[in-house]
Design an enzyme around this catalytic site. Structure first.
Site, PDB file in Angstrom:
ATOM      1  N   GLY A  43       0.796  -1.179   0.031  1.00  0.00           N
ATOM      2  CA  GLY A  43       0.118  -0.399  -0.049  1.00  0.00           C
ATOM      3  C   GLY A  43       0.451   1.455  -0.132  1.00  0.00           C
ATOM      4  O   GLY A  43       2.080   0.831  -0.397  1.00  0.00           O
ATOM      5  N   GLN A  44       0.142   2.485  -0.181  1.00  0.00           N
ATOM      6  CA  GLN A  44       0.873   3.702  -0.511  1.00  0.00           C
ATOM      7  C   GLN A  44       0.107   4.526   0.777  1.00  0.00           C
ATOM      8  O   GLN A  44      -0.655   4.654   1.356  1.00  0.00           O
ATOM      9  CB  GLN A  44       0.032   4.562  -1.261  1.00  0.00           C
ATOM     10  CG  GLN A  44       0.877   4.163  -2.872  1.00  0.00           C
ATOM     11  CD  GLN A  44       2.468   4.259  -3.048  1.00  0.00           C
ATOM     12  OE1 GLN A  44       2.735   5.354  -2.583  1.00  0.00           O
ATOM     13  NE2 GLN A  44       2.953   3.222  -4.026  1.00  0.00           N
ATOM     14  N   GLY A  45       1.496   5.351   1.150  1.00  0.00           N
ATOM     15  CA  GLY A  45       1.084   6.475   2.592  1.00  0.00           C
ATOM     16  C   GLY A  45       1.634   7.855   1.750  1.00  0.00           C
ATOM     17  O   GLY A  45       2.318   7.618   0.566  1.00  0.00           O
ATOM     18  N   VAL A  49       4.515   1.410   1.274  1.00  0.00           N
ATOM     19  CA  VAL A  49       4.964  -0.400   2.143  1.00  0.00           C
ATOM     20  C   VAL A  49       4.623  -1.856   1.061  1.00  0.00           C
ATOM     21  O   VAL A  49       4.111  -1.945   0.782  1.00  0.00           O
ATOM     22  CB  VAL A  49       4.091  -0.415   3.515  1.00  0.00           C
ATOM     23  CG1 VAL A  49       4.340  -1.402   4.434  1.00  0.00           C
ATOM     24  CG2 VAL A  49       3.810   1.459   4.376  1.00  0.00           C
ATOM     25  N   GLY A 101       5.049   7.840   1.256  1.00  0.00           N
ATOM     26  CA  GLY A 101       6.265   6.493   0.098  1.00  0.00           C
ATOM     27  C   GLY A 101       4.866   5.246   0.047  1.00  0.00           C
ATOM     28  O   GLY A 101       3.722   4.953  -0.019  1.00  0.00           O
ATOM     29  N   ASP A 124      -0.845  10.163  16.740  1.00  0.00           N
ATOM     30  CA  ASP A 124      -2.091   9.781  15.764  1.00  0.00           C
ATOM     31  C   ASP A 124      -2.346   8.545  15.839  1.00  0.00           C
ATOM     32  O   ASP A 124      -2.124   7.905  14.940  1.00  0.00           O
ATOM     33  CB  ASP A 124      -0.817  10.388  14.311  1.00  0.00           C
ATOM     34  CG  ASP A 124      -1.483  10.276  13.633  1.00  0.00           C
ATOM     35  OD1 ASP A 124      -3.215  10.760  12.919  1.00  0.00           O
ATOM     36  OD2 ASP A 124      -1.191   9.942  12.100  1.00  0.00           O
ATOM     37  N   LYS A 167       8.925  -0.498   4.665  1.00  0.00           N
ATOM     38  CA  LYS A 167       7.925   0.542   4.524  1.00  0.00           C
ATOM     39  C   LYS A 167       9.312   1.652   3.825  1.00  0.00           C
ATOM     40  O   LYS A 167      10.395   2.276   4.409  1.00  0.00           O
ATOM     41  CB  LYS A 167       8.111   1.721   5.668  1.00  0.00           C
ATOM     42  CG  LYS A 167       7.076   2.817   5.326  1.00  0.00           C
ATOM     43  CD  LYS A 167       6.872   3.383   7.138  1.00  0.00           C
ATOM     44  CE  LYS A 167       5.703   4.040   7.570  1.00  0.00           C
ATOM     45  NZ  LYS A 167       5.149   4.547   8.511  1.00  0.00           N
TER      46      LYS A 167
HETATM   47  O1  3AM Z   1      -2.715   0.782   2.320  1.00  0.00           O
HETATM   48  P1  3AM Z   1      -3.420  -1.006   3.104  1.00  0.00           P
HETATM   49  O2  3AM Z   1      -4.313  -0.697   3.587  1.00  0.00           O
HETATM   50  O3  3AM Z   1      -3.855  -2.295   1.897  1.00  0.00           O
HETATM   51  O4  3AM Z   1      -1.384  -2.711   5.917  1.00  0.00           O
HETATM   52  C1  3AM Z   1      -0.860  -1.064   5.766  1.00  0.00           C
HETATM   53  C2  3AM Z   1      -0.989  -1.145   4.698  1.00  0.00           C
HETATM   54  O5  3AM Z   1      -2.641  -1.325   3.628  1.00  0.00           O
HETATM   55  C3  3AM Z   1       0.768  -1.444   4.968  1.00  0.00           C
HETATM   56  O6  3AM Z   1       0.845  -0.600   3.689  1.00  0.00           O
HETATM   57  C4  3AM Z   1       0.016  -0.398   3.460  1.00  0.00           C
HETATM   58  C5  3AM Z   1       0.061   1.761   4.452  1.00  0.00           C
HETATM   59  O7  3AM Z   1       0.397   1.750   5.130  1.00  0.00           O
HETATM   60  N1  3AM Z   1       1.750  -1.652   5.869  1.00  0.00           N
HETATM   61  C6  3AM Z   1       2.279  -0.998   6.977  1.00  0.00           C
HETATM   62  N2  3AM Z   1       3.168  -1.758   7.797  1.00  0.00           N
HETATM   63  C7  3AM Z   1       2.487  -2.689   7.425  1.00  0.00           C
HETATM   64  C8  3AM Z   1       3.600  -3.895   8.307  1.00  0.00           C
HETATM   65  N3  3AM Z   1       4.566  -4.469   9.280  1.00  0.00           N
HETATM   66  C9  3AM Z   1       1.924  -3.271   6.683  1.00  0.00           C
HETATM   67  N4  3AM Z   1       1.184  -4.404   6.121  1.00  0.00           N
HETATM   68  C10 3AM Z   1       2.275  -5.472   6.454  1.00  0.00           C
HETATM   69  N5  3AM Z   1       3.129  -5.213   7.672  1.00  0.00           N
END
Ligand code: 3AM
Length: 417
Positions: A144-146, A151, A149, A256, A166
């Site tokens: 997924g995206q944040g 993950v 950037g 947050d 990440k």
């Molecule tokens: O965009 P979605 O919700 O599908 O679940 C988190 C999110 O997915 C995933 O990365 C996306 C953006 O935050 N994510 C973040 N940290 C994670 C982790 N430690 C992770 N998924 C699995 N393990």
């Protein structure tokens, strides 16, 4: 606290009984209007001046209502230069080097003071591992995206262990500070309810942060797919409170807390994540005052720009409780300025149908959502609240997460068909 305080404790409401009778988890069918894969709202953190300008603009543009109930978008946090700088420095005060003062050395020519970005980059270089992460990890797929950037799911080539990586881009304003804060808080605060930090690297203009892989995804994604029973909400609150109690006892404020920053495991584990906006307070400076967080989840004292402490996380947890009950946070679809106005004007948000929920749940939310932080309970006190102590064991959440995954698979099938 005794049971007499909770007259509805043993008698589930009609709505709850219906839910309890269901053999499988009820799915949030109405939410399918915007299925998985949406990266809505993944903008980078904004500085308040920008946010306010944008919010004003958004406020003036009346949006046409969607024909189908629209999906609540993943809300993005607000932050400020000073807050992040404080968070990044304070997360490990010993490393917050001050720039050399110009002209202090008689042998070297006068130096320009380092900019904040240069200091943070230096700090970042001092904490990341040396070496090439591409040799250590094989990236498998983007999860997924944040705003920072993306993950990725990856595998540690030497152990075969699945990890999440990440990748944080450093081009954005304040991104070095966010990365420093995120790494230090995770690295220095290990706890079963905090996502485990594994490693970090600086790769050109990116920070790679390797952490444990949470195969259940975010609580936000689970809530989009299935309804939660009160016992499950109690379990999730307990696990988050354990993480918050640990952070608060180490004088770290998350700032947050919301469903998209809570990660779940298929074994039912629940962990706090996303520590970029954390602040480390000290006994001498036990309060912050920067307006940091995500509008709908922000405590009134943060909205007002007053000095605040760790109990802002408890307010946000209360809002997350409402998210778990109602499916989304109050005012989540409103622009930031309107949210601030509503929080200020309306006081603590309420359940839409309080009678549909137990007195225990209502009391728990009441204890979290006290506008006056002196009246708001702390994490340690809430861990003793009967709603939390009567929550299901975390392992029971495994079935819920499996149901959510099934729904998400169905959605994927629907969109591919
Ligand atoms: O965009 P979605 O919700 O599908 O679940 C988190 C999110 O997915 C995933 O990365 C996306 C953006 O935050 N994510 C973040 N940290 C994670 C982790 N430690 C992770 N998924 C699995 N393990």
């Amino acid at each position: 606290m005794t049971e007499e305080n909770f007259p509805g404790f043993s008698s589930a409401s009609a709505a709850q009984k219906i839910r309890l009778l269901a053999t499988s988890h009820l799915t949030r069918r109405w939410r399918q209007a915007c299925p998985l894969g949406s990266t809505a709202g993944s903008a980078p953190p904004l500085i308040p001046s920008l946010v306010e300008e944008e919010a004003e603009e958004e406020h003036n543009n009346v949006k046409t209502p969607a024909a189908v109930p629209s999906q609540p978008e993943r809300a993005e946090p607000l932050d400020s230069h000073s807050a992040i700088q404080h968070a990044a420095r304070a997360a490990s005060p010993e490393a917050a080097g001050t720039p050399p003062a110009a002209g202090t050395s008689s042998s070297s020519p006068p130096q320009q003071p380092e900019t904040r970005e240069e200091q943070s980059l230096k700090r970042l270089r001092s904490i990341v591992s040396l070496g090439e992460p591409k040799n250590k990890y094989t990236l498998l797929k983007e999860l997924g995206q944040g705003g920072f950037g993306a993950v990725y799911k990856a595998v540690d080539t030497s152990t075969g262990q699945q990890v999440a990586i990440k990748k944080m881009m450093l081009q954005e304003d304040m991104s070095e500070e966010l990365a420093v804060s995120e790494i230090l808080v995770m690295r220095d605060n290990r706890n079963p309810n905090i996502v485990t930090y594994l490693d970090s690297y600086l790769v050109n203009e990116e920070v790679w942060l390797a952490m444990e892989f949470m195969d259940g995804g975010t609580l936000f994604d689970v809530l989009r797919a299935v309804y939660l029973e009160e016992g499950q909400i109690g379990a999730i609150c307990r696990e988050c409170l354990q993480g918050l109690h640990f952070l608060h006892s180490r004088q770290v404020i998350h700032r947050d807390v919301k469903s998209s920053n809570v990660l779940m495991g298929m074994d039912g584990s629940v962990k706090l994540a996303d520590f970029g906006l954390c602040a480390q307070v000290t006994p001498e400076h036990s309060k912050c005052s920067s307006r940091v967080g995500t509008p709908s989840w922000m405590a009134p004292e943060v909205v007002r720009g007053e000095a605040y402490g760790p109990k802002v996380d408890i307010w946000s947890l209360g809002i997350m409780g409402l998210e778990m009950v109602e499916g989304e946070a109050p005012y989540q679809r409103e622009p930031p300025l309107r949210v601030f106005e509503l929080i200020e004007r309306n006081g603590p948000p309420k359940l839409q149908n309080p009678r549909h929920h137990s007195a225990l749940l209502r009391d728990f939310l009441h204890c979290c959502l006290q506008a006056d932080e002196d009246w708001r309970w702390c994490a340690q006190e809430l861990l003793q609240h009967p709603f939390v102590t009567s929550g299901e064991p975390a392992s029971s959440l495994a079935a819920l997460i499996i149901s959510a995954k099934q729904v998400q698979e169905e959605w994927r099938g629907d969109t591919c068909a």
